[in-house]
Design an enzyme around this catalytic site. Structure first.
Site, PDB file in Angstrom:
ATOM      1  N   LYS A  73       1.025  -1.156  -0.215  1.00 45.47           N
ATOM      2  CA  LYS A  73       0.375   0.349   0.432  1.00 45.47           C
ATOM      3  C   LYS A  73       0.764   0.860  -0.014  1.00 45.47           C
ATOM      4  O   LYS A  73       2.350   1.340   1.063  1.00 45.47           O
ATOM      5  CB  LYS A  73      -0.542  -0.557   1.476  1.00 45.47           C
ATOM      6  CG  LYS A  73      -1.653   1.544   1.201  1.00 45.47           C
ATOM      7  CD  LYS A  73      -2.625   0.806   2.506  1.00 45.47           C
ATOM      8  CE  LYS A  73      -2.406   1.851   3.370  1.00 45.47           C
ATOM      9  NZ  LYS A  73      -2.912   3.540   3.253  1.00 45.47           N
ATOM     10  N   ARG A  90      -2.740  -6.179  14.255  1.00 50.92           N
ATOM     11  CA  ARG A  90      -1.956  -6.399  15.038  1.00 50.92           C
ATOM     12  C   ARG A  90      -1.388  -7.261  15.737  1.00 50.92           C
ATOM     13  O   ARG A  90      -2.142  -8.116  16.431  1.00 50.92           O
ATOM     14  CB  ARG A  90      -2.353  -5.765  16.151  1.00 50.92           C
ATOM     15  CG  ARG A  90      -2.138  -3.770  16.200  1.00 50.92           C
ATOM     16  CD  ARG A  90      -0.134  -3.090  15.748  1.00 50.92           C
ATOM     17  NE  ARG A  90      -0.481  -1.863  15.283  1.00 50.92           N
ATOM     18  CZ  ARG A  90      -0.872  -1.539  14.172  1.00 50.92           C
ATOM     19  NH1 ARG A  90      -0.837  -2.263  13.141  1.00 50.92           N
ATOM     20  NH2 ARG A  90      -0.657  -0.154  14.228  1.00 50.92           N
ATOM     21  N   GLY A 146       1.134  -2.178   8.659  1.00 49.65           N
ATOM     22  CA  GLY A 146       2.006  -1.600   8.246  1.00 49.65           C
ATOM     23  C   GLY A 146       3.716  -1.691   9.212  1.00 49.65           C
ATOM     24  O   GLY A 146       4.700  -2.302   9.178  1.00 49.65           O
ATOM     25  N   ARG A 147       3.121  -0.575  10.491  1.00 48.21           N
ATOM     26  CA  ARG A 147       4.319  -1.197  12.079  1.00 48.21           C
ATOM     27  C   ARG A 147       4.950  -1.844  12.097  1.00 48.21           C
ATOM     28  O   ARG A 147       5.468  -2.119  12.638  1.00 48.21           O
ATOM     29  CB  ARG A 147       3.612   0.103  12.885  1.00 48.21           C
ATOM     30  CG  ARG A 147       4.269   2.054  11.795  1.00 48.21           C
ATOM     31  CD  ARG A 147       3.193   2.672  13.081  1.00 48.21           C
ATOM     32  NE  ARG A 147       1.865   2.793  13.142  1.00 48.21           N
ATOM     33  CZ  ARG A 147       0.758   2.873  13.723  1.00 48.21           C
ATOM     34  NH1 ARG A 147       1.773   4.512  14.336  1.00 48.21           N
ATOM     35  NH2 ARG A 147      -0.372   3.261  13.087  1.00 48.21           N
ATOM     36  N   LYS A 158      -7.523   7.708  -1.392  1.00 42.95           N
ATOM     37  CA  LYS A 158      -8.876   9.114  -1.192  1.00 42.95           C
ATOM     38  C   LYS A 158      -9.207  10.299  -1.703  1.00 42.95           C
ATOM     39  O   LYS A 158      -9.208  11.090  -1.267  1.00 42.95           O
ATOM     40  CB  LYS A 158      -8.459   9.797   0.628  1.00 42.95           C
ATOM     41  CG  LYS A 158      -8.477   7.861   2.050  1.00 42.95           C
ATOM     42  CD  LYS A 158      -8.621   8.551   3.295  1.00 42.95           C
ATOM     43  CE  LYS A 158      -7.940   6.656   3.846  1.00 42.95           C
ATOM     44  NZ  LYS A 158      -6.911   6.153   4.066  1.00 42.95           N
ATOM     45  N   LEU A 159      -9.502   9.338  -3.108  1.00 43.53           N
ATOM     46  CA  LEU A 159      -9.998  10.569  -3.666  1.00 43.53           C
ATOM     47  C   LEU A 159     -11.658  11.248  -2.916  1.00 43.53           C
ATOM     48  O   LEU A 159     -12.058  10.521  -3.364  1.00 43.53           O
ATOM     49  CB  LEU A 159     -10.113  10.395  -5.012  1.00 43.53           C
ATOM     50  CG  LEU A 159      -9.035   9.473  -5.790  1.00 43.53           C
ATOM     51  CD1 LEU A 159      -9.097   9.074  -7.328  1.00 43.53           C
ATOM     52  CD2 LEU A 159      -7.975  10.347  -5.381  1.00 43.53           C
ATOM     53  N   HIS A 160     -11.932  12.260  -3.404  1.00 33.28           N
ATOM     54  CA  HIS A 160     -12.940  13.163  -3.482  1.00 33.28           C
ATOM     55  C   HIS A 160     -12.795  14.562  -3.793  1.00 33.28           C
ATOM     56  O   HIS A 160     -12.323  15.408  -3.747  1.00 33.28           O
ATOM     57  CB  HIS A 160     -13.316  13.401  -2.274  1.00 33.28           C
ATOM     58  CG  HIS A 160     -14.644  13.638  -2.024  1.00 33.28           C
ATOM     59  ND1 HIS A 160     -14.867  14.341  -0.411  1.00 33.28           N
ATOM     60  CD2 HIS A 160     -16.193  13.937  -2.605  1.00 33.28           C
ATOM     61  CE1 HIS A 160     -16.049  14.736  -0.764  1.00 33.28           C
ATOM     62  NE2 HIS A 160     -16.820  14.317  -2.259  1.00 33.28           N
ATOM     63  N   ASP A 161     -13.732  14.939  -5.492  1.00 29.82           N
ATOM     64  CA  ASP A 161     -14.002  15.584  -5.666  1.00 29.82           C
ATOM     65  C   ASP A 161     -15.127  15.934  -6.380  1.00 29.82           C
ATOM     66  O   ASP A 161     -16.348  14.990  -6.529  1.00 29.82           O
ATOM     67  CB  ASP A 161     -12.054  16.096  -6.601  1.00 29.82           C
ATOM     68  CG  ASP A 161     -12.172  17.682  -6.733  1.00 29.82           C
ATOM     69  OD1 ASP A 161     -12.272  18.380  -7.206  1.00 29.82           O
ATOM     70  OD2 ASP A 161     -10.548  17.810  -6.533  1.00 29.82           O
ATOM     71  N   ILE A 162     -15.230  16.980  -7.845  1.00 29.54           N
ATOM     72  CA  ILE A 162     -16.439  16.742  -8.101  1.00 29.54           C
ATOM     73  C   ILE A 162     -15.794  15.910  -9.681  1.00 29.54           C
ATOM     74  O   ILE A 162     -14.861  14.978 -10.033  1.00 29.54           O
ATOM     75  CB  ILE A 162     -16.298  18.084  -9.145  1.00 29.54           C
ATOM     76  CG1 ILE A 162     -15.137  18.423 -10.732  1.00 29.54           C
ATOM     77  CG2 ILE A 162     -17.311  19.209  -8.227  1.00 29.54           C
ATOM     78  CD1 ILE A 162     -15.639  19.874 -11.015  1.00 29.54           C
TER      79      ILE A 162
HETATM   80  O1  C5P Z   1       1.045   0.915  10.671  1.00 22.56           O
HETATM   81  P1  C5P Z   1      -0.217   0.680  11.216  1.00 22.56           P
HETATM   82  O2  C5P Z   1      -0.389  -0.686  10.883  1.00 22.56           O
HETATM   83  O3  C5P Z   1      -1.286   1.170  12.186  1.00 22.56           O
HETATM   84  O4  C5P Z   1      -0.633   1.028   9.320  1.00 22.56           O
HETATM   85  C1  C5P Z   1      -2.426   0.815   9.382  1.00 22.56           C
HETATM   86  C2  C5P Z   1      -2.622   1.984   8.014  1.00 22.56           C
HETATM   87  O5  C5P Z   1      -3.886   1.582   7.045  1.00 22.56           O
HETATM   88  C3  C5P Z   1      -1.672   2.931   7.595  1.00 22.56           C
HETATM   89  O6  C5P Z   1      -0.951   3.338   5.832  1.00 22.56           O
HETATM   90  C4  C5P Z   1      -3.291   3.850   7.935  1.00 22.56           C
HETATM   91  O7  C5P Z   1      -3.364   5.062   7.372  1.00 22.56           O
HETATM   92  C5  C5P Z   1      -4.285   3.118   7.071  1.00 22.56           C
HETATM   93  N1  C5P Z   1      -5.354   2.837   7.681  1.00 22.56           N
HETATM   94  C6  C5P Z   1      -5.790   3.002   8.888  1.00 22.56           C
HETATM   95  N2  C5P Z   1      -6.997   3.251   9.538  1.00 22.56           N
HETATM   96  C7  C5P Z   1      -8.206   3.888   8.646  1.00 22.56           C
HETATM   97  C8  C5P Z   1      -7.449   3.385   7.107  1.00 22.56           C
HETATM   98  C9  C5P Z   1      -6.229   3.163   6.436  1.00 22.56           C
HETATM   99  O8  C5P Z   1      -5.292   2.097   9.995  1.00 22.56           O
HETATM  100  N3  C5P Z   1      -9.444   3.661   8.399  1.00 22.56           N
END
Ligand code: C5P
Length: 231
Positions: A35, A178, A207-208, A64-68
């Protein structure tokens, strides 16, 4: 259903191309889906998306697009030409209609963001809404389904009721995952990979727990093994 490995999306929330390249190199064949969000996209990440796709990886572009409608439609056409697999759009009917029409005939799937998980009822009231979070998520998820969106980004705890309401034909992509024993960071409501899969998630965004792991490849393999066991 994709393989357990293909259901894990690693969030490349990293400051620049050097860091992203190093992580992708380190993960090698262990990770197949990445991602890319604001942070990396606006630091040269769109060219990086093309190189990931060229290397056989799949990419979720979290814009996360949002426009006309015209602007959303043209933007989605450009994203589809990049060869991206998933793109997020805020769940406003005009934007969703434009995105669904613009991705037709491509391999791109458009995912609706119903209500950002950092919003509670007070935040919605401050923004001028008289609807609470739960009702607004339910309403927007149903609209996303009815307008032909391919899927939703939802928290693991939202997944079960939404799956019941919407049926099997939408993709659910869940962040806030997690593995047991890893740090929550700023995520408040988290689920383990096992719980997220059990709640009906098709894809997990992590992510982390990967990017900050001492051994990111081992972290990925542990999550993939957990997805496989839960499937
Ligand atoms: O590091 P972590 O696992 O928390 O990353 C989660 C990812 O998912 C991040 O890129 C975060 O922006 C994205 N995300 C989120 N919650 C949402 C939508 C997207 O954590 N509701």
């Amino acid at each position: 259903m994709p393989s357990p490995r293909d259901r894990l999306i690693v969030a490349l929330d990293l400051p620049g191309l050097r860091e992203a390249d190093a992580l992708v190199e380190r993960l090698g064949d262990a990770a197949t889906f990445y991602k890319v969000g604001y942070q990396l996209a606006f630091a040269g990440g769109l060219a990086f998306v093309e190189s990931l796709i060229g290397a056989g990886k799949r990419v979720f572009l979290d814009m996360k697009l949002h426009d006309i409608e015209n602007t959303v439609g043209k933007g989605v056409e450009s994203v589809a030409r990049l060869g991206v697999t998933f793109l997020t759009v805020h769940a406003y009917p005009q934007s969703m209609r434009a995105a669904v029409a613009a991705r037709a005939g491509s391999g791109l799937k458009v995912l609706a963001v119903t209500v950002l998980t950092s919003y509670d009822d007070i935040d919605l009231a401050e923004a001028g809404y008289s609807t609470g979070v739960d009702a607004l998520v339910a309403r927007r998820a149903q609209q996303a389904h009815d307008l032909g969106m391919d899927g939703l980004v939802c928290s693991p705890e939202e997944a079960s009721p939404l799956r019941l309401a919407l049926g099997p034909d939408m993709l659910f992509v869940t962040p806030g995952v997690r593995p047991a024993g890893t740090a929550y960071g700023d995520q408040k409501r988290v689920a383990t990979p096992t719980q997220a899969i059990g709640a009906g998630a098709d894809y997990l965004v992590v992510g982390r727990p990967v990017t900050e792991a001492a051994d990111p490849k081992a972290a990925v393999e542990a999550i993939v093994a957990e997805i496989a066991a839960a499937t």
